[in-house]
Design an enzyme around this catalytic site. Structure first.
Site, mmCIF file in Angstrom:
data_model
loop_
_atom_site.group_PDB
_atom_site.id
_atom_site.type_symbol
_atom_site.label_atom_id
_atom_site.label_comp_id
_atom_site.label_asym_id
_atom_site.label_seq_id
_atom_site.Cartn_x
_atom_site.Cartn_y
_atom_site.Cartn_z
ATOM 1 N N GLY A 12 -17.324 43.433 -25.828
ATOM 2 C CA GLY A 12 -17.246 41.974 -25.663
ATOM 3 C C GLY A 12 -17.925 41.237 -26.790
ATOM 4 O O GLY A 12 -18.610 40.240 -26.570
ATOM 5 N N ALA A 13 -17.701 41.712 -28.019
ATOM 6 C CA ALA A 13 -18.495 41.214 -29.157
ATOM 7 C C ALA A 13 -17.768 40.191 -30.025
ATOM 8 O O ALA A 13 -18.226 39.861 -31.112
ATOM 9 C CB ALA A 13 -18.974 42.389 -30.010
ATOM 10 N N ARG A 15 -17.371 37.051 -29.302
ATOM 11 C CA ARG A 15 -18.015 35.728 -29.230
ATOM 12 C C ARG A 15 -19.333 35.835 -28.451
ATOM 13 O O ARG A 15 -19.668 36.903 -27.910
ATOM 14 C CB ARG A 15 -17.079 34.699 -28.586
ATOM 15 C CG ARG A 15 -16.824 34.964 -27.122
ATOM 16 C CD ARG A 15 -15.889 33.937 -26.509
ATOM 17 N NE ARG A 15 -16.125 33.838 -25.072
ATOM 18 C CZ ARG A 15 -15.375 33.170 -24.221
ATOM 19 N NH1 ARG A 15 -14.307 32.529 -24.663
ATOM 20 N NH2 ARG A 15 -15.675 33.114 -22.938
ATOM 21 N N ASN A 90 -22.019 44.860 -23.270
ATOM 22 C CA ASN A 90 -22.244 43.412 -23.142
ATOM 23 C C ASN A 90 -21.095 42.699 -22.424
ATOM 24 O O ASN A 90 -21.335 41.681 -21.766
ATOM 25 C CB ASN A 90 -22.423 42.821 -24.549
ATOM 26 C CG ASN A 90 -22.228 41.320 -24.557
ATOM 27 O OD1 ASN A 90 -23.133 40.565 -24.199
ATOM 28 N ND2 ASN A 90 -21.030 40.860 -24.920
ATOM 29 N N SER A 142 -28.244 40.345 -15.927
ATOM 30 C CA SER A 142 -28.409 38.899 -15.731
ATOM 31 C C SER A 142 -29.534 38.684 -14.732
ATOM 32 O O SER A 142 -29.808 39.555 -13.898
ATOM 33 C CB SER A 142 -27.123 38.296 -15.163
ATOM 34 O OG SER A 142 -27.362 36.999 -14.658
ATOM 35 N N TYR A 156 -20.567 37.934 -9.002
ATOM 36 C CA TYR A 156 -21.247 38.158 -10.281
ATOM 37 C C TYR A 156 -22.621 38.822 -10.116
ATOM 38 O O TYR A 156 -22.906 39.840 -10.757
ATOM 39 C CB TYR A 156 -21.367 36.813 -10.994
ATOM 40 C CG TYR A 156 -21.990 36.875 -12.366
ATOM 41 C CD1 TYR A 156 -21.266 37.336 -13.463
ATOM 42 C CD2 TYR A 156 -23.301 36.455 -12.571
ATOM 43 C CE1 TYR A 156 -21.841 37.373 -14.728
ATOM 44 C CE2 TYR A 156 -23.881 36.494 -13.830
ATOM 45 C CZ TYR A 156 -23.147 36.952 -14.906
ATOM 46 O OH TYR A 156 -23.722 36.986 -16.154
ATOM 47 N N LYS A 160 -23.971 42.614 -11.341
ATOM 48 C CA LYS A 160 -25.090 42.807 -12.269
ATOM 49 C C LYS A 160 -26.203 43.638 -11.622
ATOM 50 O O LYS A 160 -26.889 44.404 -12.302
ATOM 51 C CB LYS A 160 -25.624 41.452 -12.743
ATOM 52 C CG LYS A 160 -24.624 40.672 -13.599
ATOM 53 C CD LYS A 160 -24.367 41.374 -14.926
ATOM 54 C CE LYS A 160 -23.517 40.549 -15.875
ATOM 55 N NZ LYS A 160 -23.332 41.181 -17.181
ATOM 56 N N ILE A 189 -28.051 31.135 -21.264
ATOM 57 C CA ILE A 189 -27.902 31.240 -22.719
ATOM 58 C C ILE A 189 -26.716 30.360 -23.140
ATOM 59 O O ILE A 189 -25.685 30.338 -22.472
ATOM 60 C CB ILE A 189 -27.647 32.713 -23.141
ATOM 61 C CG1 ILE A 189 -28.720 33.645 -22.547
ATOM 62 C CG2 ILE A 189 -27.595 32.823 -24.662
ATOM 63 C CD1 ILE A 189 -30.154 33.378 -22.947
HETATM 64 N N1 LIG Z 1 -24.354 33.091 -21.111
HETATM 65 C C1 LIG Z 1 -25.305 33.273 -20.193
HETATM 66 O O1 LIG Z 1 -26.031 32.339 -19.802
HETATM 67 C C2 LIG Z 1 -25.519 34.653 -19.600
HETATM 68 C C3 LIG Z 1 -26.585 34.798 -18.695
HETATM 69 C C4 LIG Z 1 -26.810 36.051 -18.139
HETATM 70 C C5 LIG Z 1 -26.016 37.142 -18.487
HETATM 71 N N2 LIG Z 1 -24.981 36.955 -19.377
HETATM 72 C C6 LIG Z 1 -24.175 38.132 -19.698
HETATM 73 O O2 LIG Z 1 -24.108 38.318 -21.099
HETATM 74 C C7 LIG Z 1 -22.854 38.915 -21.453
HETATM 75 C C8 LIG Z 1 -22.157 38.057 -22.501
HETATM 76 O O3 LIG Z 1 -22.029 36.751 -21.973
HETATM 77 P P1 LIG Z 1 -21.481 35.517 -22.844
HETATM 78 O O4 LIG Z 1 -22.104 34.309 -22.281
HETATM 79 O O5 LIG Z 1 -21.589 35.820 -24.288
HETATM 80 O O6 LIG Z 1 -19.955 35.547 -22.365
HETATM 81 P P2 LIG Z 1 -18.613 35.122 -23.117
HETATM 82 O O7 LIG Z 1 -17.627 34.830 -22.046
HETATM 83 O O8 LIG Z 1 -18.890 34.051 -24.130
HETATM 84 O O9 LIG Z 1 -18.196 36.454 -23.898
HETATM 85 C C9 LIG Z 1 -17.784 37.614 -23.216
HETATM 86 C C10 LIG Z 1 -16.876 38.426 -24.126
HETATM 87 O O10 LIG Z 1 -16.449 39.593 -23.381
HETATM 88 C C11 LIG Z 1 -15.058 39.788 -23.629
HETATM 89 N N3 LIG Z 1 -14.442 40.529 -22.525
HETATM 90 C C12 LIG Z 1 -14.144 40.063 -21.280
HETATM 91 N N4 LIG Z 1 -13.520 41.008 -20.569
HETATM 92 C C13 LIG Z 1 -13.429 42.108 -21.364
HETATM 93 C C14 LIG Z 1 -12.882 43.412 -21.185
HETATM 94 N N5 LIG Z 1 -12.265 43.743 -20.043
HETATM 95 N N6 LIG Z 1 -12.957 44.296 -22.208
HETATM 96 C C15 LIG Z 1 -13.552 43.954 -23.385
HETATM 97 N N7 LIG Z 1 -14.076 42.714 -23.604
HETATM 98 C C16 LIG Z 1 -14.018 41.811 -22.616
HETATM 99 C C17 LIG Z 1 -14.500 38.377 -23.763
HETATM 100 O O11 LIG Z 1 -13.234 38.358 -24.419
HETATM 101 C C18 LIG Z 1 -15.605 37.664 -24.537
HETATM 102 O O12 LIG Z 1 -15.414 37.761 -25.936
HETATM 103 C C19 LIG Z 1 -22.062 39.041 -20.149
HETATM 104 O O13 LIG Z 1 -22.207 40.340 -19.621
HETATM 105 C C20 LIG Z 1 -22.738 38.023 -19.243
HETATM 106 O O14 LIG Z 1 -22.580 38.347 -17.886
HETATM 107 C C21 LIG Z 1 -24.727 35.738 -19.934
#
Ligand SMILES: NC(=O)c1ccc[n+]([C@@H]2O[C@H](COP(=O)([O-])OP(=O)(O)OC[C@H]3O[C@@H](n4cnc5c(N)ncnc54)[C@H](O)[C@@H]3O)[C@@H](O)[C@H]2O)c1
Length: 249
Positions: A12-13, A15, A90, A142, A156, A160, A189
């Site tokens: 998931g890298a 973005r 991720n 998370s 969700y 997690k 974040i």
């Molecule tokens: N943003 C926050 O506040 C926050 C807080 C706690 C935890 N997180 C965790 O951090 C991680 C990243 O979050 P983010 O905010 O950058 O999310 P985001 O939605 O911006 O990015 C997630 C990425 O994962 C990719 N993805 C989704 N499904 C996929 C799959 N089946 N196979 C491969 N790639 C896939 C997406 O295309 C996207 O590029 C996640 O696990 C999220 O649960 C985020």
């Protein structure tokens, strides 16, 4: 450079947090494999953008929820790079709703990507790392793992929480092979996932954080790189909070 020529795969890298983690490794000299399910076009564009335009970054468009695809991805990493030093799980999704309205499909989607996807990558990478006798795995969890739902997304938090249990399970079973498995638990974040929050909700979230701001993806990357570094060789089964003090436990 701290990760010179180490082979790192980040799921998931394309973005958000995953991209920041991949970029931080790339800047430290790693050979980075960027996994995502986004379009091939977006992945190709990344390779023309610093720091990924370094000739040491590869992209792999794979759905981590599909075990056969995951096996193909790690097989290709093994045949091209001959090893995998670090895996960062991720990729994750969220489906907003209430416990009254959540559908079976929404539940299945979240569990499939967050939990099964993480499990798929851990198991396949573990086989490679056991053969080579070393490795570091980091799972992005998370704060919702400990608190349950705080963002109106019933599946969700449970997904997690299960990732945290997977972290400890794999950490125990792989320790004798020289492999560590740890987690990072962010909260609030600034990414596209959190951009969906209405202004009022965003204000309430910031208000509840002692440091009085949202976190930056680079700050989650900092914790992931520490856990992947030699400095963390004696740390396994640990989950580091990156939450501005929101939850102190
Ligand atoms: N943003 C926050 O506040 C926050 C807080 C706690 C935890 N997180 C965790 O951090 C991680 C990243 O979050 P983010 O905010 O950058 O999310 P985001 O939605 O911006 O990015 C997630 C990425 O994962 C990719 N993805 C989704 N499904 C996929 C799959 N089946 N196979 C491969 N790639 C896939 C997406 O295309 C996207 O590029 C996640 O696990 C999220 O649960 C985020």
């Amino acid at each position: 450079m701290e990760f010179e020529n180490r082979v790192v795969l980040v799921t998931g890298a394309a973005r958000g947090i995953g991209r920041a983690i991949a970029a931080a490794f790339a800047l430290e000299g790693a050979r980075v494999v960027v996994n995502d399910i986004c379009s091939e076009k977006s992945l190709a564009a990344m390779l023309h953008t610093p720091p990924f335009d370094n000739g040491r970054t590869r992209t792999m468009r794979v759905d981590i929820g599909d075990l056969a695809e995951v096996e193909r991805m790690f097989g290709e990493v093994e045949s091209v790079e001959n090893r995998l030093d670090i895996l960062v799980n991720n990729a994750g999704i969220i489906r907003r709703g209430s416990v009254e309205t959540v559908t079976e499909q929404e539940w299945d989607d979240v569990i499939r990507v967050n939990l099964k996807g993480t499990f798929n990558c851990l198991t396949v990478a573990a086989r490679m790392m056991i053969r080579q006798g070393h490795g570091k795995m980091i799972n992005i969890s998370s704060v919702a793992a400990k608190l349950g739902d705080i963002t109106s997304a019933p599946g969700y938090g449970p997904s997690k929480a299960a990732i945290d249990a997977l972290t400890k399970t794999f950490a125990r079973q792989l320790a004798s092979h020289g492999i560590t498995v740890n987690g990072v638990a962010p909260h609030a974040i600034e990414t596209e996932m959190s951009a969906e929050w209405p202004e009022e909700k965003r204000r309430a979230i910031v208000d509840a954080i002692p440091l009085k701001r949202l976190g930056r993806p680079e700050e989650v990357a900092g914790a992931a790189l520490f856990l992947a570094s030699d400095k963390a060789d004696f740390i396994t089964g640990e989950i580091i909070d990156v939450n501005g003090g929101f939850l102190m436990d």
